[in-house]
Design a protein around this motif. Structure first.
Motif, PDB file in Angstrom:
ATOM      1  N   ARG A  84       0.826  -1.206   0.000  1.00 30.50           N
ATOM      2  CA  ARG A  84       0.000   0.000   0.000  1.00 30.50           C
ATOM      3  C   ARG A  84       0.865   1.263   0.000  1.00 30.50           C
ATOM      4  O   ARG A  84       0.523   2.259  -0.644  1.00 30.50           O
ATOM      5  N   ALA A  85       1.984   1.220   0.712  1.00 34.98           N
ATOM      6  CA  ALA A  85       2.899   2.367   0.698  1.00 34.98           C
ATOM      7  C   ALA A  85       3.471   2.573  -0.698  1.00 34.98           C
ATOM      8  O   ALA A  85       3.575   3.714  -1.185  1.00 34.98           O
ATOM      9  N   ALA A  86       3.845   1.490  -1.365  1.00 36.74           N
ATOM     10  CA  ALA A  86       4.392   1.584  -2.721  1.00 36.74           C
ATOM     11  C   ALA A  86       3.327   2.060  -3.703  1.00 36.74           C
ATOM     12  O   ALA A  86       3.604   2.872  -4.607  1.00 36.74           O
ATOM     13  N   LEU A  87       2.103   1.570  -3.524  1.00 38.01           N
ATOM     14  CA  LEU A  87       1.005   1.998  -4.406  1.00 38.01           C
ATOM     15  C   LEU A  87       0.699   3.474  -4.211  1.00 38.01           C
ATOM     16  O   LEU A  87       0.531   4.219  -5.190  1.00 38.01           O
ATOM     17  N   ASP A  88       0.632   3.929  -2.965  1.00 35.49           N
ATOM     18  CA  ASP A  88       0.386   5.354  -2.692  1.00 35.49           C
ATOM     19  C   ASP A  88       1.439   6.220  -3.391  1.00 35.49           C
ATOM     20  O   ASP A  88       1.103   7.235  -4.030  1.00 35.49           O
ATOM     21  N   ALA A  89       2.691   5.838  -3.229  1.00 36.61           N
ATOM     22  CA  ALA A  89       3.783   6.617  -3.826  1.00 36.61           C
ATOM     23  C   ALA A  89       3.691   6.618  -5.342  1.00 36.61           C
ATOM     24  O   ALA A  89       3.980   7.635  -5.997  1.00 36.61           O
ATOM     25  N   THR A  90       3.262   5.503  -5.924  1.00 35.70           N
ATOM     26  CA  THR A  90       3.210   5.387  -7.380  1.00 35.70           C
ATOM     27  C   THR A  90       2.056   6.194  -7.962  1.00 35.70           C
ATOM     28  O   THR A  90       2.197   6.827  -9.020  1.00 35.70           O
ATOM     29  N   VAL A  91       0.919   6.180  -7.308  1.00 35.61           N
ATOM     30  CA  VAL A  91      -0.202   7.002  -7.775  1.00 35.61           C
ATOM     31  C   VAL A  91       0.189   8.476  -7.777  1.00 35.61           C
ATOM     32  O   VAL A  91      -0.053   9.209  -8.749  1.00 35.61           O
ATOM     33  N   GLU A  92       0.824   8.916  -6.697  1.00 36.02           N
ATOM     34  CA  GLU A  92       1.256  10.314  -6.619  1.00 36.02           C
ATOM     35  C   GLU A  92       2.296  10.633  -7.687  1.00 36.02           C
ATOM     36  O   GLU A  92       2.215  11.667  -8.378  1.00 36.02           O
ATOM     37  N   HIS A  93       3.266   9.753  -7.847  1.00 36.97           N
ATOM     38  CA  HIS A  93       4.341  10.003  -8.811  1.00 36.97           C
ATOM     39  C   HIS A  93       3.816  10.042 -10.240  1.00 36.97           C
ATOM     40  O   HIS A  93       4.135  10.961 -11.009  1.00 36.97           O
ATOM     41  N   THR A  94       3.000   9.074 -10.615  1.00 36.49           N
ATOM     42  CA  THR A  94       2.541   9.015 -12.002  1.00 36.49           C
ATOM     43  C   THR A  94       1.515  10.102 -12.317  1.00 36.49           C
ATOM     44  O   THR A  94       1.326  10.462 -13.486  1.00 36.49           O
ATOM     45  N   ALA A  95       0.868  10.650 -11.293  1.00 34.67           N
ATOM     46  CA  ALA A  95      -0.076  11.743 -11.517  1.00 34.67           C
ATOM     47  C   ALA A  95       0.630  13.082 -11.693  1.00 34.67           C
ATOM     48  O   ALA A  95       0.065  14.007 -12.312  1.00 34.67           O
ATOM     49  N   THR A  96       1.833  13.216 -11.179  1.00 33.11           N
ATOM     50  CA  THR A  96       2.527  14.511 -11.188  1.00 33.11           C
ATOM     51  C   THR A  96       3.769  14.533 -12.081  1.00 33.11           C
ATOM     52  O   THR A  96       4.218  15.611 -12.476  1.00 33.11           O
ATOM     53  N   ARG A  97       4.325  13.404 -12.397  1.00 39.22           N
ATOM     54  CA  ARG A  97       5.522  13.344 -13.248  1.00 39.22           C
ATOM     55  C   ARG A  97       5.094  13.396 -14.701  1.00 39.22           C
ATOM     56  O   ARG A  97       4.263  12.601 -15.147  1.00 39.22           O
ATOM     57  N   THR A  98       5.643  14.339 -15.456  1.00 44.97           N
ATOM     58  CA  THR A  98       5.268  14.491 -16.858  1.00 44.97           C
ATOM     59  C   THR A  98       6.300  13.835 -17.774  1.00 44.97           C
ATOM     60  O   THR A  98       7.496  13.806 -17.480  1.00 44.97           O
ATOM     61  N   ALA A  99       5.801  13.319 -18.879  1.00 48.97           N
ATOM     62  CA  ALA A  99       6.650  12.757 -19.934  1.00 48.97           C
ATOM     63  C   ALA A  99       5.888  12.862 -21.245  1.00 48.97           C
ATOM     64  O   ALA A  99       4.676  12.606 -21.285  1.00 48.97           O
TER      65      ALA A  99
ATOM     66  N   VAL B  69       4.142  -5.562  -6.491  1.00 51.49           N
ATOM     67  CA  VAL B  69       3.762  -4.152  -6.411  1.00 51.49           C
ATOM     68  C   VAL B  69       4.987  -3.261  -6.210  1.00 51.49           C
ATOM     69  O   VAL B  69       5.132  -2.227  -6.879  1.00 51.49           O
ATOM     70  N   VAL B  70       5.858  -3.650  -5.304  1.00 55.97           N
ATOM     71  CA  VAL B  70       7.051  -2.835  -5.057  1.00 55.97           C
ATOM     72  C   VAL B  70       7.950  -2.826  -6.289  1.00 55.97           C
ATOM     73  O   VAL B  70       8.492  -1.776  -6.673  1.00 55.97           O
ATOM     74  N   ASP B  71       8.125  -3.981  -6.920  1.00 59.40           N
ATOM     75  CA  ASP B  71       8.965  -4.032  -8.119  1.00 59.40           C
ATOM     76  C   ASP B  71       8.386  -3.165  -9.234  1.00 59.40           C
ATOM     77  O   ASP B  71       9.120  -2.431  -9.909  1.00 59.40           O
ATOM     78  N   THR B  72       7.078  -3.219  -9.426  1.00 61.15           N
ATOM     79  CA  THR B  72       6.448  -2.381 -10.444  1.00 61.15           C
ATOM     80  C   THR B  72       6.571  -0.904 -10.094  1.00 61.15           C
ATOM     81  O   THR B  72       6.800  -0.059 -10.973  1.00 61.15           O
ATOM     82  N   ALA B  73       6.443  -0.585  -8.812  1.00 58.40           N
ATOM     83  CA  ALA B  73       6.596   0.806  -8.377  1.00 58.40           C
ATOM     84  C   ALA B  73       7.997   1.322  -8.689  1.00 58.40           C
ATOM     85  O   ALA B  73       8.165   2.464  -9.154  1.00 58.40           O
TER      86      ALA B  73
END
Length: 375
Positions: free
Chosen positions: A244-259, A320-324
């Motif tokens: 859940r910690a890895a998922l939380d971080a990934t949702v935030e990162h992918t919502a704000t990181r632009t590419a 989940v952690v590996d994907t994050a």
């Protein structure tokens, strides 16, 4: 309440624990030396009453406690869980004198407990234990080794499993409470991937008496399984907290990181991976909670449910952690990053307290044992 939902008070408690872990316990964890018992952190867990919750709660509360702490501070979660693993046999099978001598210190974070089951040649196969308990003047002498023991060699006492009846496999194992200062007992720290303390123990004719017994002669396997049936779903809860910690971080990162001119979340290849992470995490949560609720209700099939919960949750957390890490890129590999930390932490739960292969064996054995033959 059902096995699949939490009431508002439980949900609020989980959020309170997560915040407490992040804001108060994580700074103490950062000051500790990797590979060593963090006694100030343990003292804080005791002061906050969290260690006491280990002994007054059921399996579901234990899972919620471990999951919530893991989301905010994995070191605090591990310190708490190792106290429970080492001391639970004393609570359940110890004498009044043993409980009075050791449990108040465990609850306060003064005494460090350890569960000494694994050996160099007997990890998953607990029935193959070779630590010898030879009869001696109304007691026994312990001779042999233990390995991969969490909190060793810095624990204050060990729940030790030794062979009292040769050739009897699981039926010939006895549990003993052995203080760390007992003559003939020495330990060595092992440098492991996980940051918490793990070591090896050597027993050179260590004297134990009937006063040191936990659960009676040749009852050690039952003592061990009683403990593991409670803690296996909560290992899944620990893994769930990391997922859940890895998922939380990934949702935030992918919502704000632009590419390519848009957030990463706009890329279907990314958003579908995040959806898969979330779905597997939710499935793991349901298995863990259901196994814990079944344990608390005294329902049949607890070993199978506990095995399913540990198996699926730990394997899911690894995914989940590996994907994050993959979705965060190189920044997630930098020392000190949350995901770098989780990447090191998440691997061990698939091995300890019964590797994933052992959990599959437990599940399959029960399925075949309970099958209804066709006519």
């Amino acid at each position: 309440m059902t096995a699949f939902s939490l009431d508002p008070a439980q949900t609020a408690w989980c959020e309170e624990l997560r915040t407490l872990a992040r804001d108060r316990l994580a700074p103490l964890a950062a000051e500790g030396a990797p590979g060593h018992v963090n006694r100030p952190l343990l003292a804080a867990l005791g002061e906050l009453g969290l260690l006491d919750r280990l002994f007054g709660s059921g399996a579901l509360d234990l899972c919620l406690l471990r999951e919530s702490l893991a989301r905010g501070c994995t070191e605090a979660e591990t310190a708490l869980a190792l106290q429970g693993l080492g001391a639970f046999p004393v609570l359940r099978s110890g004498t009044p004198a043993q409980r009075e001598r050791w449990l108040p210190g465990v609850r306060a974070g003064r005494h460090v407990a350890a569960f000494a089951l694994s050996e160099p040649g007997a990890g998953s196969d607990a029935g193959a234990l070779a630590l010898d308990a030879a009869p001696d003047s109304g007691g026994w002498r312990l001779t042999g080794e233990k390995c991969w023991i969490s909190n060793a060699p810095e624990a204050d006492f060990y729940t030790v499993f030794a062979r009292t009846t040769p050739g009897a496999r699981a039926r010939g194992v006895t549990a003993f409470l052995v203080p760390a200062d007992r003559a003939g007992l020495t330990g060595t720290a092992l440098d492991m991937l996980s940051p918490h303390p793990i070591g090896a123990l050597a027993f050179d004719g260590v004297r134990v008496t009937p006063d040191d017994l936990l659960g009676g002669p040749d009852r050690g396997f039952a003592v061990a399984m009683d403990t593991l049936n409670l803690f296996r779903p909560s290992v899944g809860a620990f893994a769930l907290g990391m997922a859940r910690a890895a998922l939380d971080a990934t949702v935030e990162h992918t919502a704000t990181r632009t590419a390519f001119g848009a957030p990463l979340s706009a890329l279907q290849a990314v958003s579908h991976q995040v959806a898969e992470m979330a779905t597997r995490t939710e499935a793991a949560r349901l298995l863990v909670y259901a196994a814990a609720a079944a344990h608390d209700a005294g329902e049949p099939g607890v070993p199978r449910r506990a095995a399913m919960a540990k198996l699926y949750a730990t394997e899911t957390a690894q995914f989940v952690v590996d994907t994050a890490v993959q979705l965060h890129g190189a920044r997630a590999l930098r020392r000190g990053h949350l995901l770098e930390h989780l990447y090191r932490e998440v691997r061990a739960p698939r091995i300890y307290e019964g590797a994933s292969e052992v959990q599959r064996t437990i599940i399959a054995k029960e399925l075949y044992a309970n099958r209804e033959p066709t006519a």
